[in-house]
Structures are given as structure tokens and as C-alpha cells.
Design a protein around this motif. Structure first.
Motif, PDB file in Angstrom:
ATOM      1  N   LYS A 172      -5.773  -1.347 -12.198  1.00  0.00           N
ATOM      2  CA  LYS A 172      -4.771  -1.932 -11.379  1.00  0.00           C
ATOM      3  C   LYS A 172      -3.809  -0.565 -11.351  1.00  0.00           C
ATOM      4  CE  LYS A 172      -4.969  -6.777 -11.851  1.00  0.00           C
ATOM      5  NZ  LYS A 172      -4.336  -8.043 -12.819  1.00  0.00           N
ATOM      6  N   GLN A 173      -3.120  -0.351 -12.476  1.00  0.00           N
ATOM      7  CA  GLN A 173      -2.281   0.948 -12.575  1.00  0.00           C
ATOM      8  C   GLN A 173      -2.745   2.195 -11.884  1.00  0.00           C
ATOM      9  OE1 GLN A 173       0.712   0.699 -14.103  1.00  0.00           O
ATOM     10  NE2 GLN A 173       0.199  -1.699 -14.200  1.00  0.00           N
ATOM     11  N   LEU A 174      -3.891   2.645 -12.074  1.00  0.00           N
ATOM     12  CA  LEU A 174      -4.361   3.737 -11.183  1.00  0.00           C
ATOM     13  C   LEU A 174      -4.382   3.464  -9.718  1.00  0.00           C
ATOM     14  CD1 LEU A 174      -7.074   5.121 -13.888  1.00  0.00           C
ATOM     15  CD2 LEU A 174      -4.820   5.685 -13.550  1.00  0.00           C
ATOM     16  N   ILE A 175      -4.720   2.462  -9.341  1.00  0.00           N
ATOM     17  CA  ILE A 175      -4.998   2.088  -7.818  1.00  0.00           C
ATOM     18  C   ILE A 175      -3.571   2.147  -7.306  1.00  0.00           C
ATOM     19  CG2 ILE A 175      -5.373   0.341  -6.159  1.00  0.00           C
ATOM     20  CD1 ILE A 175      -7.710  -0.437  -8.028  1.00  0.00           C
ATOM     21  N   ALA A 176      -2.419   1.581  -8.133  1.00  0.00           N
ATOM     22  CA  ALA A 176      -1.104   1.552  -7.855  1.00  0.00           C
ATOM     23  C   ALA A 176      -0.524   2.992  -7.705  1.00  0.00           C
ATOM     24  CB  ALA A 176      -0.371   0.542  -8.506  1.00  0.00           C
ATOM     25  N   LEU A 177      -0.767   3.630  -8.470  1.00  0.00           N
ATOM     26  CA  LEU A 177      -0.420   5.094  -8.623  1.00  0.00           C
ATOM     27  C   LEU A 177      -0.844   5.881  -7.506  1.00  0.00           C
ATOM     28  CD1 LEU A 177       1.083   7.310 -10.279  1.00  0.00           C
ATOM     29  CD2 LEU A 177      -0.946   7.617 -11.523  1.00  0.00           C
ATOM     30  N   LYS A 178      -2.090   5.520  -7.216  1.00  0.00           N
ATOM     31  CA  LYS A 178      -2.946   6.537  -6.003  1.00  0.00           C
ATOM     32  C   LYS A 178      -2.334   5.964  -4.715  1.00  0.00           C
ATOM     33  CE  LYS A 178      -7.662   7.145  -3.875  1.00  0.00           C
ATOM     34  NZ  LYS A 178      -8.943   6.859  -3.905  1.00  0.00           N
ATOM     35  N   GLY A 201       0.748   4.790  -4.146  1.00  0.00           N
ATOM     36  CA  GLY A 201       1.937   5.082  -4.181  1.00  0.00           C
ATOM     37  C   GLY A 201       2.125   6.698  -3.735  1.00  0.00           C
ATOM     38  N   VAL A 202       1.137   7.597  -4.408  1.00  0.00           N
ATOM     39  CA  VAL A 202       1.235   8.782  -4.044  1.00  0.00           C
ATOM     40  C   VAL A 202       0.600   9.155  -2.313  1.00  0.00           C
ATOM     41  CG1 VAL A 202      -0.227  11.041  -4.154  1.00  0.00           C
ATOM     42  CG2 VAL A 202       0.487   9.670  -6.363  1.00  0.00           C
ATOM     43  N   ALA A 203      -0.338   8.348  -1.984  1.00  0.00           N
ATOM     44  CA  ALA A 203      -0.535   8.248  -0.683  1.00  0.00           C
ATOM     45  C   ALA A 203       0.659   7.893   0.389  1.00  0.00           C
ATOM     46  CB  ALA A 203      -1.819   7.284  -0.265  1.00  0.00           C
ATOM     47  N   GLN A 204       1.407   7.003   0.097  1.00  0.00           N
ATOM     48  CA  GLN A 204       2.430   6.428   0.886  1.00  0.00           C
ATOM     49  C   GLN A 204       3.738   7.343   0.879  1.00  0.00           C
ATOM     50  OE1 GLN A 204       3.123   2.403  -0.455  1.00  0.00           O
ATOM     51  NE2 GLN A 204       1.452   1.777   0.308  1.00  0.00           N
ATOM     52  N   ARG A 205       3.674   8.308  -0.091  1.00  0.00           N
ATOM     53  CA  ARG A 205       4.905   9.195  -0.356  1.00  0.00           C
ATOM     54  C   ARG A 205       4.975  10.156   0.865  1.00  0.00           C
ATOM     55  NH1 ARG A 205       4.691  12.044  -5.862  1.00  0.00           N
ATOM     56  NH2 ARG A 205       4.645  10.055  -6.410  1.00  0.00           N
ATOM     57  N   PRO A 206       6.287  10.258   1.483  1.00  0.00           N
ATOM     58  CA  PRO A 206       6.021  11.505   2.507  1.00  0.00           C
ATOM     59  C   PRO A 206       6.080  12.744   2.258  1.00  0.00           C
ATOM     60  CG  PRO A 206       8.235  10.488   2.012  1.00  0.00           C
ATOM     61  CD  PRO A 206       7.471   9.719   1.088  1.00  0.00           C
ATOM     62  N   PRO A 207       5.298  13.566   2.993  1.00  0.00           N
ATOM     63  CA  PRO A 207       5.209  15.026   2.728  1.00  0.00           C
ATOM     64  C   PRO A 207       6.502  15.955   2.612  1.00  0.00           C
ATOM     65  CG  PRO A 207       4.631  14.636   4.980  1.00  0.00           C
ATOM     66  CD  PRO A 207       5.158  13.199   4.488  1.00  0.00           C
ATOM     67  N   VAL A 208       6.458  16.815   1.750  1.00  0.00           N
ATOM     68  CA  VAL A 208       7.667  17.342   1.345  1.00  0.00           C
ATOM     69  C   VAL A 208       7.538  18.666   2.402  1.00  0.00           C
ATOM     70  CG1 VAL A 208       8.688  18.960  -0.156  1.00  0.00           C
ATOM     71  CG2 VAL A 208       7.492  16.959  -1.032  1.00  0.00           C
TER      72      VAL A 208
END
Length: 313
Positions: free
Chosen positions: A297-303, A305-312
Motif C-alpha cells: 500500500k505504501q509503495l503504491i501510494a508513493l508511486k 504521488g510521484v506520478a501526480q506531481r507536476p513536472p519541474v
């Protein structure tokens, strides 16, 4: 998939000593076992733990005098000990929890216990994911929860049902009827049957579990244990004399309760279950079922979260 042919060596090679090599390494490293106790204040949680491991591991919070109120554990406390038996070293963590169900409003009183268990999973996961992780990660994940039930002889309290259901989702739960000498044998058996029926009705999944890896002998052993749960137990750190022998027991107005006599209580069955037949399985089940579910659950949530983060930019 190609079939694997079993070949017997024509002369002694020596790889059958691998079990002794593994045993030697494990004995040098020692074993870690973490137990949490939960239940209402005054049910003898500390006393039972000390009785199981034949050592004074945690201070009893009971009465010093008959007219003194029961002293309470006010916060979650962890006590660590190293016990050595016949050259086997066991690092034992005992986590005592505040008694709950004692207040008028017990809403969400189980949250601190569930949070503590999840925090240990989280700490282990952080150590696993570090770039320079330790060779052997210190394991503070809770392997077993001894859940203490008040010996009312009637049925489980609603709070017991809720808490066991919550706990069974994150840890191996083993329920015990505390101070079982307050019930007659007939009352005890009727109480156990009521509890088992309520556990099934409320879909509370308790340890031990059967898996595809279990052989017929293990399945039968687990079935016999499930037929005995909840264990009706009596704890005592005091010695009494019975037939000229010193045994651990409790005196009352009707006689003496011998803790280690199977006709008096099921303490011996509980101790054998925890230390002689299922200790390693409790550790493995924690890692393979409860921790693995948390980790996933934690790794899926982390993944995500990274996917939804806007590009820098």
C-alpha cells in the motif's frame, strides 16, 4: 517447464550440512520476537507475560494491597530483554498498552495501538528503502498481539469485537480469557463457545492461518489450536507448594490453582503454542502477510504521488 530429475549422489558430498551451517549463523545472530498485550485494565496482562517467559520482564500494574485501586498503564511502553536458553538467544520486546474500555467514552480508544503497530512497519520500510541500509535491520514489527478478554461468562463486549477486528487487519491476534479461574469448567467451556461463534459471526480472522505451504501435519495442528481459542489462562509469578512440590500457582478460598496443570487452565497450551510450535511462524506471517500488505500500500501510494506531481520547469 522442464521436469526436474532427482539424483542421489554416489558418494558423500557434504551439502547436507547446510542446515547446521544455517543453525550456527542463526544462533550467533539470535532471534527477535515482539509481543504486544491489549485489553482492559486489571486483567493481569503483565503477570501472564512474566509467567509465559518464566522471568520478571514487565512490572505488574496490579494491586499491592487488597484495598488499593488497580494501577494503570497510562501510555504505550516497550520493554526489551535478552533471554538465553540452551545456547539460543532470544531478543524479546514486550509492549504494554493502556487499558481501554475503562472510560465512559471509549470511542477510537484502539487508535494508539493500531498506530503503534503501523509505525513499526513504517520504520522497517524506511530502513529497507535507504540507499545504505543495514545488513540486518533491527526488527521492531509486532509479531503477536495477546488480546485479553474479561472472564464475564456472558459474551464479548462490543468494544472487544471492534478492537479485535481492527487489530486483526494489522497483526496476528491471539485472544485469551484472563483470570479463567473465576469461572467453573462448565462456564468456561460455554463462554469459549460463545466467543468462537461471535468471532465467526463478525468475520474476525485470527491467527493461525493456513497457507498453501502448510503440510497436512501443520494444518491439523492449526485446526486443533483454533478449536481451543480463546485460551483460558491463569498467570502467576508466585510459587506454591502442592504435594511437596513447588509450582507456579494461586491460592484462593477453595484451594490452589496450579498454572501448569492442564486440568486447571490452558496456560501450558498457550505457552507451547507461542514458544514451541509457532514462534517462527508468527515471525514469518508478520513479514509475509501483515508487513507485505502495508509495504504494498505504501509503495503504491508513493508511486501514485510521484506520478501526480507536476513536472519541474
Amino acid at each position: 517447464m522442464a521436469a526436474v530429475e532427482e539424483i542421489r549422489a554416489t558418494s558423500y558430498v557434504g551439502f547436507d550440512s547446510i542446515t547446521q551451517q544455517i543453525e550456527h549463523k542463526l544462533l550467533k545472530r539470535g532471534f527477535q520476537f515482539n509481543v504486544i498485550v491489549a485489553g482492559q485494565t486489571g486483567l493481569g496482562k503483565s503477570t501472564l507475560i512474566n509467567t509465559i517467559f518464566a522471568s520478571h520482564l514487565i512490572d505488574s500494574k496490579g494491586r499491592l494491597e487488597s484495598d488499593e485501586p488497580v494501577r494503570q498503564t497510562t501510555e504505550i511502553q516497550a520493554a526489551s530483554h535478552v533471554i538465553v536458553e540452551n545456547g539460543v538467544k532470544l531478543r524479546l520486546n514486550i509492549v504494554d498498552t493502556p487499558g481501554y474500555g475503562d472510560q465512559v467514552n471509549n470511542e477510537n480508544c484502539w487508535d494508539p495501538i493500531v498506530k503503534y503497530i503501523k509505525d513499526q512497519h513504517s520504520a522497517y520500510l524506511r530502513k529497507e528503502l535507504t540507499a545504505m541500509r543495514d545488513r540486518y535491520i533491527q526488527d521492531t514489527r509486532i509479531h503477536c498481539c495477546l488480546y485479553f478478554i474479561n472472564p464475564t461468562g456472558h459474551s464479548l463486549r462490543p468494544i472487544d469485537v471492534i478492537v479485535m477486528k481492527k487489530l486483526s487487519e494489522v497483526v496476528n491476534v491471539v485472544p485469551v480469557i484472563a483470570k479463567a479461574d473465576s469461572l467453573t469448567l462448565e462456564e468456561r467451556e460455554a463462554f469459549k463457545q460463545k466467543i468462537r461463534a461471535e468471532l465467526v459471526y463478525n468475520n474476525i480472522r485470527l491467527y493461525p492461518f493456513d497457507t498453501d505451504e502448510n503440510d497436512e501435519e501443520e494444518i491439523q495442528l492449526n485446526e486443533s489450536i483454533r478449536s481451543m481459542i480463546p485460551f483460558a489462562v491463569v498467570g502467576s509469578e508466585r510459587s506454591v507448594i502442592i504435594d511437596g512440590k513447588s509450582v507456579r500457582g494461586r491460592k484462593n478460598r477453595w484451594g490452589v490453582v496450579n498454572v501448569e496443570d492442564e486440568s486447571h487452565c490452558e496456560f501450558m497450551h498457550l505457552r507451547n503454542f507461542l514458544t514451541r510450535t509457532h514462534l517462527q511462524d508468527l515471525i514469518e506471517t508478520t513479514a509475509q502477510i501483515h508487513y507485505e500488505a502495508f509495504r504494498s500500500k505504501q509503495l503504491i501510494a508513493l508511486k501514485e504521488g510521484v506520478a501526480q506531481r507536476p513536472p519541474v520547469n
